[in-house]
Design a protein around this motif. Structure first.
Motif, short mmCIF file in Angstrom:
data_model
loop_
_atom_site.label_atom_id
_atom_site.label_comp_id
_atom_site.label_asym_id
_atom_site.label_seq_id
_atom_site.Cartn_x
_atom_site.Cartn_y
_atom_site.Cartn_z
N UNK A 1466 -10.63 12.88 -13.07
CA UNK A 1466 -10.57 11.68 -13.89
C UNK A 1466 -9.70 10.59 -13.29
N UNK A 1467 -8.55 10.96 -12.73
CA UNK A 1467 -7.61 9.96 -12.25
C UNK A 1467 -7.57 9.86 -10.73
N UNK A 1468 -8.55 10.47 -10.07
CA UNK A 1468 -8.57 10.45 -8.62
C UNK A 1468 -9.19 9.15 -8.13
N UNK A 1469 -8.55 8.52 -7.15
CA UNK A 1469 -9.04 7.29 -6.57
C UNK A 1469 -9.82 7.63 -5.30
N UNK A 1470 -11.10 7.33 -5.25
CA UNK A 1470 -11.90 7.71 -4.08
C UNK A 1470 -11.42 7.08 -2.79
N UNK A 1471 -10.91 5.86 -2.87
CA UNK A 1471 -10.53 5.19 -1.63
C UNK A 1471 -9.41 5.94 -0.91
N UNK A 1472 -8.38 6.35 -1.65
CA UNK A 1472 -7.29 7.07 -1.01
C UNK A 1472 -7.71 8.43 -0.49
N UNK A 1473 -8.54 9.12 -1.24
CA UNK A 1473 -9.00 10.44 -0.80
C UNK A 1473 -9.85 10.32 0.45
N UNK A 1474 -10.72 9.31 0.47
CA UNK A 1474 -11.62 9.16 1.61
C UNK A 1474 -10.86 8.83 2.89
N UNK A 1522 -20.57 1.48 -11.94
CA UNK A 1522 -21.00 0.33 -11.17
C UNK A 1522 -20.30 0.23 -9.82
N UNK A 1523 -19.36 1.11 -9.56
CA UNK A 1523 -18.62 1.10 -8.30
C UNK A 1523 -19.33 2.01 -7.31
N UNK A 1524 -19.79 1.43 -6.21
CA UNK A 1524 -20.53 2.23 -5.24
C UNK A 1524 -19.67 3.33 -4.64
N UNK A 1525 -18.41 3.04 -4.36
CA UNK A 1525 -17.54 4.05 -3.75
C UNK A 1525 -17.36 5.25 -4.67
N UNK A 1526 -17.19 4.99 -5.95
CA UNK A 1526 -17.01 6.09 -6.90
C UNK A 1526 -18.27 6.96 -6.97
N UNK A 1527 -19.41 6.32 -7.11
CA UNK A 1527 -20.66 7.08 -7.22
C UNK A 1527 -20.92 7.85 -5.93
#
Length: 1828
Positions: A1466-1474, A1522-1527
């Motif tokens: 829920x609180x994970x940010x894809x940008x940092x993980x990637x 609507x966020x491409x990075x999240x999806x």
């Protein structure tokens, strides 16, 4: 510049023509001011001297440049005049097949009289959201503009559709309403558009009729208001009607009909329910036979009646009301047949018991006498008395017709009211869009009151239109801040004043209607006195005193005054109405209820519809005569009021105009009649719009567009950084007259003709540049040619001179050689001559010497011959002499002997009686016999060879010969019996004669036998030859049959292979379709789920206090239902302390596929449980019964256990045996089957292998159960053995107690019962398998036996054939071979039919299952309420346990599960993980946690974790969808989680690529195969959401970047545009370019790679992206005429090449993305290839295989040259293309489906990462997790 300067040589102009209206011509010389004649050259090749008008000296209209012809907007034309408009419309309609054209704010629609594929949902989607100028003209563009302005400006809109009868007004209005319904959607369950369309058959039947111009002409106008709510969704509609042509009910002109409904009733008169109407043929009724044309070709009135009745039912008009309507209509027909007879000049009567009137009264339910009385009388009321006055026959007939018209009008209003009730909505209307379908300007040979009202309405509409156009022009000028100059336009207010002002035509008409003795003549005189010579628009015809002429805006119209007063008064006697109101027929009084009210509910003030009869107003005072004096308002007054109300409505809305044009009067498809078109263009205001535009500044360019187009007219020093100043400087130099243009804030405004002048300058500049380029290139080419020729000449000279020298040397050598040759030749000839002469001399000598020697020889020979002749002559003479001497001597001797004989005769006569005579006679007979015998022997010897064949005859002949011999010997021996034998001599003579006869017969028979023998021989030879020929033919036939059989076998094999391949492909397509359907269902469900959540949130916001409910406990439900799961458990745990459980509406339906599986499994378990329970009861009964018998059978327990053990061993061995046989069968199947069938991808192979795998897995499970039960059996044996060995298994009391203990404990007894049941189940399964095996073996044995019999039969046939002669043997073998091959062929055909049946059966089952699943899903979605879903008990999934090792896991506590999901999902940010972590880290962590739960053997923990994970992912995607990075991030992690579940599942298919260490990490206790399906469904949903996200991002970029932006600068120029500006193709700031698309693609690709998405999945995403780009680009290309040019094709191909280069850079060429661009590539190639000859057509047909026929023809029709150097595509070439493509079977759909999503697959992609090496970073906040 002066306009006259444009009239130069070769300039093209338009001149008037009586046939074609306008004809094109070309100037042959320049025009000079003062010339009175223009020399013109017509297009047909003729020259013409065109004389100018000496008064006006007006020059003919100039023709626009060819590049402007066919423009979307008529205002884009440089020269705005009537011929230019007409020609542009004709070119678009005939050449390009385009029926829509803009004319400023007007959409001109030409009726094609042909169904066109331009109204589908794909076209609607293409126009939705687009600006009006960006796409080609269309009714959908107008509807979109109205809808967009309604939503943007919050202002009501109107679409005014007008035109002549048959021009297509109703169809245009219908398509506009369809667009609104499709784009906005309906807020209610019932579709309003469908209801409106359902009303069409009703309104057409009661309001349409056949006229001379149209078979289905609307004889009324209507205004439909489509209501919208606040979300701009359709909620309802309302219809207003105007000016029904009531006079048509009682009168029809020649070749016209009454309203359709009357003829429909007559055509349906034979229906049982219509018997009471007493109808017949239409020719039997006065109201339907006047036109003399009761039938319409191609129309079945009976079928139309059925459609009308069906539409009434759909709109809620009950059957009783329908029959009431039909009764009233039938009554009107019978009323028309009522006849009157005159008593005198002032009175009339109706014949007694008049049948038509009687039928009318019966149908209407009124009294016959009353109706008969009031049809012939009327009531006159004065101030004091009331009189009843008879009326004349003419007055009675008029009153009857008025009554019929009045009844019909009331019925029409009643039906319209019911239609409005059906379309009415209870929801409050927020805004509306009105669609006005109204008649256009009409002028006929005889024009009456109806045409007057119609043209009056068009005058009002034209005034409103002119004011609106004028207002828009003024707003545009003020917006651009240019000086406003008054535009002189036609103001039709004087004409309107003439009609409706005080003392106007309508006022005078109403005044005359009030006069007691007012007539049409007196009214006409008042018109003449009032308006003639006082109003310029009013005229009087020269030859008539009963007509008047009005100059309307379109044309002059002459109106006949006859009938004006009667139609305006619309007189109906009140007494007749009262009779009808007193009717017993309940429906009839309802029609006249509004007569009692001043303003009825259906009047213009309430519903906006015009009342078509007079409405009586309530008397202000109670005087009895007031009602007679104050009648209803006149029709003209009512129409004027309703028209004012309509104009108020239109003025309160934003109008949009659609002008429908009828191209010809014969309804020929795509046929353009210029005369009719010009009439309608003048009448509908299009030319007035053009005139208003031409009076101002019609041509408008933005500064950037002007700079881009006319950059070629500028010098380098003129180009400044400020585009606006650059344009100003250039225009000041190019156009000296500053009044010809104006500079606005953003645009340049040009007068008419200036753009054409600029185009001429541009074309001249380009032509001069072309000439200079041609000059330079030609000089360069000629210089190169000269140098090349000079070099060639020098080379040729060198070679020629060398050749000459060589030729001279060769000449010298030849001369010397010739001398030598001559010397030897002369010597040779002399020597030869000598030899010839010598040889000739010797020959002469030899011949001479021979001649002399031969002469000598002949002389000697002659002498020798003469000696011989002499010798023979002398001998002959001597012999002759000797013979003569001898003859004389003999004669002498004969004479002497005769004398002596006579003497002897005498002696013989004397001795005749003596014995000696007989002796002598006998001696002569013997000699004769001997001679005969010798002759017979000789004959026998001669014919011996022939008599060999006739042995029977020879034997007979020999016996007879022997008999004769014996007889002869007997005669010789019995000479003494001569006297006795004398009689025999005669018999012998007879026998001899007989023998002679026999001999002759024998000879004849011999000859016949020989002949027969020869004939037989010939026949035999012929037969042999025939047999040989037949044999050869049979051999050939055999060879042909063998060849044919081989070919048939080969063909059948190929056919079967092709069929198999086709079936395989079809099954793959079916699989893809099913996969696509399944994924679409998932997509639809996710959409419904989101909508449900939105509604739930709205309900939560609306309801502050939560409803009371129970707290929901933790669910044990498995997450197998994919997206159909509970809400997140995190939300539950967080919300439990503060709120109660959510209401039951949160529950959503289960996944049907998994639900069916679980339901089936539960049913099986329940059945097993029931069977086990029955068995337990039976065993207990057996134990109780065995209590009394245990003494007799003391060892039964041990025997039973031993028996069970033996039986178990037998079952195990049988199980192993069957398993081995199964493996052998599988091996044999894989070896013997066809490669296509056994290929891993073949459907049949997959199905069979899946079945075998499932069977083997089931056997393994059963084996494990047997092992478990065996251990339980051993423990059972040990438990039941007593301590006393002597009494083992004998004491029944102990046994019963032990059994009772086991029963109490419930453990061993249950184990024993389970063992018994399992053994029985295994036994039954193995027995069934054994039976099936035995059946197979029996079948094989039967097959072997049949083969043996066949072998024996073959051997017998072979033996029989060997005994036959060769010919028969060949024939028999051939017959046998044919029979065998025929049988084999039949067997193959039978197998093929079986396979076909199997395939059809499987396909049918697949469709049935898919249908059932769909029905169950739909049924479950509809039938299961949310409360039922929440309260429904969830059956847990049975997870089979496995016994495997465990290691390398993450441990967490149960209470930390929500914290784990919160921090990790829920609180994970894809940008940092990637960026900082390894790809797929959340998936690895979740799987390691699952492994730990698997290690603990805690199924509750597994379910809870997986459910929370799935729901949390859904929650994140809903929140940040609507966020491409999240999806992308969660799609990658979901797929990685799915791959981990597969990789570590322990299944062999997924463990091939694992290391030994990874194999140790496999799950040990649970099989999560069903959860893999859930995750796969979730991944599909995420993928579809990803596609939607990237589509929303790419959509705004595609058209601008791929089509509009000039990637190659300067290739395509901007053409002039009209009032509706399209999107600029110049790259302004903020405009998307191709680089924007490539940057976005790079961004997408880098994000997916950073997230570690599978390469195959990336390829599928890229393929989908490229498909969207190609489909959107091609769809816009097909709908934009301005984009279809050669230069745009080059731009598109360059852009596509850039996309392909991007694919190569990313190594994605094998992703299939390039193939999705193939239609776009071929469309671009089509724009660039040659399009002239048949070879070009053939090349286009072979090249454009990815485009449909409709798309190819559309591109060719839309092809538009940007420069005048290009050529248009001819109509004949397009027809050639259509003829060549007519056999191509492709979709008729024009546009590609841009919303199509390819089915996605997730190929297994194992990870090489070891789980034990994964480190959890502290940044994730997962310190509560510990590694195991």
């Amino acid at each position: 510049m002066a306009a006259s300067e444009l009239y130069t040589k070769f300039a093209r102009v338009w001149i008037p023509d009586p046939e074609e209206v306008w004809k094109s011509a070309e100037l042959l010389k320049d025009y000079k001011p003062g010339d009175k004649v223009l020399l013109l050259h017509l297009e047909d090749g003729k020259d013409l001297e065109y004389r100018l008008d000496p008064k006006t000296k007006e020059l003919p209209h100039l023709r626009n440049p060819d590049i402007l012809v066919g423009e979307n907007d008529l205002t884009a034309l440089s020269y705005l005049h009537e011929p230019a408009v007409l020609h542009n419309l004709r070119v678009r309609f005939i050449d390009s097949k385009l029926i829509y054209t803009y004319c400023g704010i007007v959409l001109v629609a030409i009726n094609p009289y042909e169904q066109l594929p331009i109204y589908g949902e794909d076209i609607i989607n293409a126009y939705s959201g687009q600006n009006m100028g960006d796409m080609d003209p269309h009714i959908f563009a107008v509807a979109e503009e109205a809808y967009k302005q309604m939503a943007r400006d919050e202002r009501n809109q109107s679409i005014i559709v007008s035109g002549e009868s048959g021009a297509g007004k109703t169809v245009s209005a219908k398509y506009a309403m369809r667009y609104f319904a499709t784009v906005s959607g309906s807020a209610s369950e019932a579709n309003v558009e469908e209801k409106v369309l359902a009303s069409n058959p009703i309104m057409e039947s009661i309001g349409n009729a056949k006229t001379t111009r149209n078979d289905n002409s609307s004889r009324f106008g209507k205004y439909i208001e489509i209501g919208f709510d606040k979300r701009y969704r359709i909620i309802g509609a309302n219809m207003r009607t105007y000016l029904l042509e009531k006079s048509r009910v009682v009168f029809q002109a020649e070749e016209e009909r009454n309203y359709h409904i009357f003829y429909q009733l007559c055509a349906s008169a034979k229906l049982p329910e219509f018997n009471m109407l007493r109808l017949g043929n239409a020719n039997n009724f006065n109201y339907t036979k006047q036109g003399g044309s009761p039938m319409i070709e191609g129309v079945d009135d009976a079928k139309e009646m059925a459609h009308t009745r069906q539409a009434c039912t759909l709109l809620g008009i009950s059957d009783s009301y329908q029959m009431g309507i039909f009764r009233i209509l039938a009554g009107i027909l019978h009323l028309g047949n009522v006849g009157f007879t005159s008593r005198d000049s002032d009175s009339c009567t109706i014949p007694p018991k008049h049948e038509p009137l009687s039928i009318f009264c019966d149908l209407m339910g009124v009294d016959y006498d009353e109706m008969c009385h009031w049809l012939c009388h009327r009531k006159l009321a004065t101030a004091t008395e009331t009189y009843i006055k008879p009326i004349s026959k003419l007055q009675a007939t008029n009153a009857r017709d008025a009554l019929a018209k009045h009844i019909y009008a009331k019925l029409f209003n009643w039906i319209v009211d019911h239609v409005n009730q059906a379309l009415h909505s209870a929801v409050k209307q927020h805004s509306f869009i009105g669609v006005l379908d109204i008649y256009g300007f009409e002028t006929f040979e005889i024009n009456s009151f109806e045409q007057f009202c119609i043209n009056y309405a068009n005058e009002k509409l034209q005034q409103q239109f002119n004011m609106h156009v004028f207002k828009l022009e003024q707003e545009e000028y003020m917006k651009e801040q240019i000086p406003w100059t008054l535009i002189d336009f036609y103001d039709n207010q004087p004409c309107i004043n003439l009609i409706e002002s005080k003392l106007g035509i309508l006022d005078l008409l109403d005044e005359e209607c009030k006069m007691p003795k007012g007539t049409d003549d007196t009214w006409a005189q008042k018109l003449y006195n009032t308006h003639l010579n006082k109003c310029a628009l009013f005229e009087k015809p020269r030859l008539s005193n009963k007509a008047f002429i009005i100059q309307h805006f379109a044309d002059k119209v002459e109106y006949q005054c006859e009938g004006f007063l009667e139609k305006n008064k619309d007189t109906v006697f009140e007494e007749q109405i009262k009779v009808l109101k007193s009717s017993k027929f309940k429906m009839l009084p309802e029609l006249f209820q509004d007569d009692e009210k001043a303003i009825s509910p259906t009047s213009a003030t309430s519903s906006g519809r015009t009342p078509l009869t007079r409405t009586p107003s309530k008397p202000t005072k109670g005087r009895p005569g007031q009602m007679a004096k104050e009648h209803k308002k006149t029709v003209g007054h009512q129409f004027r009021n309703s028209l004012h109300l309509l104009m108020e409505t239109l003025n309160a809305t934003t109008p949009h105009y659609v002008r429908c044009i009828k191209p010809n009067d014969f309804k020929f498809p795509f046929t353009f009649d210029e005369k009719r078109a010009v009439q309608q263009l003048r009448a509908c205001g299009v030319l007035e719009t053009i005139r208003i535009s031409a009076a101002g500044f019609p041509s408008r360019w933005t500064y950037q567009e002007f700079f881009s187009r006319y950059r070629v007219l500028m010098k380098q020093k003129d180009v400044l950084s400020d585009r606006k100043q650059t344009c100003k400087n250039v225009l000041e130099k190019l156009i000296l007259d500053k009044d010809k243009y104006q500079f606005g804030k953003t645009k340049i405004f040009f007068r008419a003709g200036q753009v054409a002048y600029l185009e001429k300058l541009r074309a001249d500049k380009l032509r001069a540049a072309c000439i200079r380029i041609q000059k330079t290139i030609r000089g360069w080419l000629l210089r190169k040619k000269y140098l090349r020729m000079r070099k060639a000449a020098i080379t040729v000279q060198r070679y020629v001179r060398g050749h000459q020298a060589r030729c001279y040397a060769k000449f010298l050598r030849r001369t010397k050689a010739a001398t030598i040759i001559q010397k030897y030749w002369r010597m040779y000839t002399v020597r030869r001559r000598y030899k010839i002469r010598r040889t000739a001399t010797i020959v002469l000598q030899s011949y001479l010497r021979g001649y002399l020697a031969r002469n000598r020889y002949r002389k000697i020979l002659r002498e020798h011959k003469a000696v011989i002749i002499q010798k023979w002559v002398r001998g002959w003479l001597a012999r002759t002499y000797y013979k003569r001497s001898m003859h004389a001597i003999i004669y002498l001797q004969c004479c002497f002997r005769r004398m002596m004989a006579k003497r002897e005769l005498k002696k013989l006569k004397i001795e005749a009686r003596s014995v000696e005579r007989y002796k002598k006679l006998h001696i002569g007979m013997e000699n004769k016999i001997m001679q005969l015998q010798r002759k017979v022997d000789e004959q026998n010897k001669d014919y011996k060879c022939l008599m060999e064949k006739l042995t029977n005859l020879e034997g007979i002949y020999n016996t007879e010969t022997e008999k004769l011999r014996s007889d002869l010997e007997r005669l010789q021996l019995s000479e003494e019996e001569a006297r006795i034998a004398t009689g025999r001599v005669l018999s012998l003579q007879e026998e001899i004669a007989k023998l002679r006869k026999d001999l002759e017969q024998t000879q004849s028979e011999k000859k016949s036998i020989e002949e027969r023998a020869d004939r037989y021989k010939q026949e035999t030879e012929q037969l042999v030859s025939d047999l040989k020929e037949e044999n050869s033919l049979l051999k050939q036939e055999k060879e042909a049959l063998n060849h044919l059989i081989v070919e048939q076998a080969k063909e059948m094999t190929e056919t079967m292979e092709k069929k198999l391949v086709e079936e395989t492909k079809q099954l793959e397509l079916d699989l893809n379709d099913e996969r696509l359907r399944y994924q679409n269902l998932l997509n639809e469900f996710s959409r419904l789920e989101e909508r449900y959540d939105d509604l739930k949130e709205e309900m939560t916001l609306m309801v502050n206090v939560p409803k009371p409910g129970h707290k929901r406990t933790d669910s044990t439900h498995s997450s197998n239902e994919s997206e159909y799961t509970f809400s997140s458990e995190i939300a539950e745990t967080e919300d439990i302390p503060s709120r109660t459980e959510e209401p039951s509406e949160k529950k959503v339906p289960l996944d049907m596929s998994l639900f069916l599986k679980l339901q089936k499994r539960v049913t099986e378990l329940e059945q097993e449980k029931q069977v086990m329970q029955d068995e337990l009861d039976r065993k207990e009964e057996q134990v109780l019964r065995s209590k009394a018998k245990e003494e007799e059978r003391p060892q039964i327990r041990g025997a039973e256990l031993e028996y069970e053990s033996l039986k178990r061993q037998e079952l195990e061995s049988e199980n192993k045996k069957l398993k081995n046989e199964l493996n052998e069968l599988r091996k044999a199947l894989s070896e013997k089957s066809a490669p296509e069938m056994t290929a891993p991808g073949a459907p049949a192979y997959r199905v069979l292998m899946e079945q075998l795998t499932s069977v083997s897995e089931e056997l393994d499970v059963r084996k494990e159960e047997v092992l478990i039960l065996r251990s339980q059996l051993v423990s059972q044996k040990e438990a039941i053995q007593p301590k006393d060995d002597k009494n083992t298994m004998t004491d029944s009391t102990i046994l019963l107690e032990d059994v009772q203990k086991m029963k109490d404990k419930g453990e061993i007894a249950q184990a024993y019962i389970g063992l018994k049941e399992t053994n029985r189940l295994l036994e039954s399964q193995l027995q069934s398998q054994k039976r099936s095996h035995e059946n197979e073996a029996e079948a094989l044995r039967g097959e072997i036996q049949s083969l043996k019999e066949e072998n024996n039969r073959q051997q017998q046939l072979l033996a029989q054939n060997l005994q036959l002669p060769p010919e028969a043997r060949i024939e028999a073998s051939l017959q046998h071979e044919i029979t065998r091959l025929t049988n084999e062929n039949l067997d193959l055909m039978e197998q093929l039919e079986k396979q076909d049946k199997t395939v059809r059966k499987l396909k049918k089952q697949l469709k049935v299952f898919a249908k059932k699943i769909g029905e169950l899903e739909v049924g479950q979605m509809e039938n299961i309420s949310p409360g039922q879903i929440i309260d429904e008990p969830i059956r847990p999934v049975n997870i089979p346990r496995k016994e495997k090792d465990f290691q390398g896991m993450l441990e967490y506590k149960k209470e930390d599960e929500q914290k784990l999901v919160k921090n990790l999902i829920l609180e994970l940010k894809p940008r940092g993980v990637a960026v900082n972590l390894i790809p797929g880290l959340p998936a690895y962590i979740l799987f390691m946690c699952v492994r730990h739960a698997d290690y603990l053997n805690d199924d509750q923990k597994v379910r809870s974790l997986l459910t929370s994970t799935i729901n949390s992912i859904k929650k994140v995607l809903k929140k940040r969808g609507d966020d491409f990075e999240t999806v992308s991030f969660w799609l990658s992690n979901t797929c990685r989680f799915l791959h981990c579940l597969k990789q570590y599942s322990g299944e062999e298919g997924f463990m091939k690529h694992n290391t030994s260490r990874q194999n140790e990490h496999c799950l040990t206790n649970f099989d999560l195969a069903e959860y893999r399906q859930v995750l796969s469904d979730l991944a599909i949903q995420i993928y579809q959401q990803l596609v939607r996200v990237l589509e929303n991002i790419l959509q705004p970029m595609i058209v601008s970047g791929m089509l509009e932006h000039e990637t190659i600068q300067g290739v395509s120029g901007v053409k002039p545009t009209g009032l509706r500006k399209r999107t600029s193709s110049i790259a302004d700031e903020g405009t998307y370019t191709l680089d924007s698309i490539l940057r976005q693609l790079n961004s997408f690709h880098s994000v997916m790679c950073q997230h570690g998405m599978d390469p195959e999945l990336i390829k599928q995403v890229v393929k989908q992206m490229f498909y969207i780009v190609g489909a959107v680009t091609l769809n816009n290309l097909l709908l934009r005429k301005d984009m279809c040019s050669w230069s745009k094709g080059m731009q598109i191909r360059y852009n596509v090449s850039q996309l392909e280069e991007w694919l190569r850079d990313k190594n994605l060429m094998n992703s299939g993305a390039k193939e999705t661009l193939e239609p776009l590539i071929q469309a671009a190639q089509l724009l660039q290839v040659k399009k002239k000859t048949d070879d070009d057509a053939e090349a286009i047909c072979s090249m454009c295989n990815a485009l449909t026929t409709a798309q190819i023809v559309k591109v060719l029709n839309l092809y538009t040259p940007v420069n005048e150097f290009e050529e248009r595509v001819s109509v004949s070439f397009i027809r050639t293309i259509q003829m060549r493509l007519r056999d191509r079977k492709d979709s008729p759909q024009l546009l590609m489906d841009a919303k199509h999503i390819f089915p996605v697959t997730f190929p297994f992609n194992p990870s090489s990462l070891a789980l034990e090496t994964i480190q959890i970073p502290a940044s994730l906040g997962l310190g509560f997790i510990s590694r195991v």
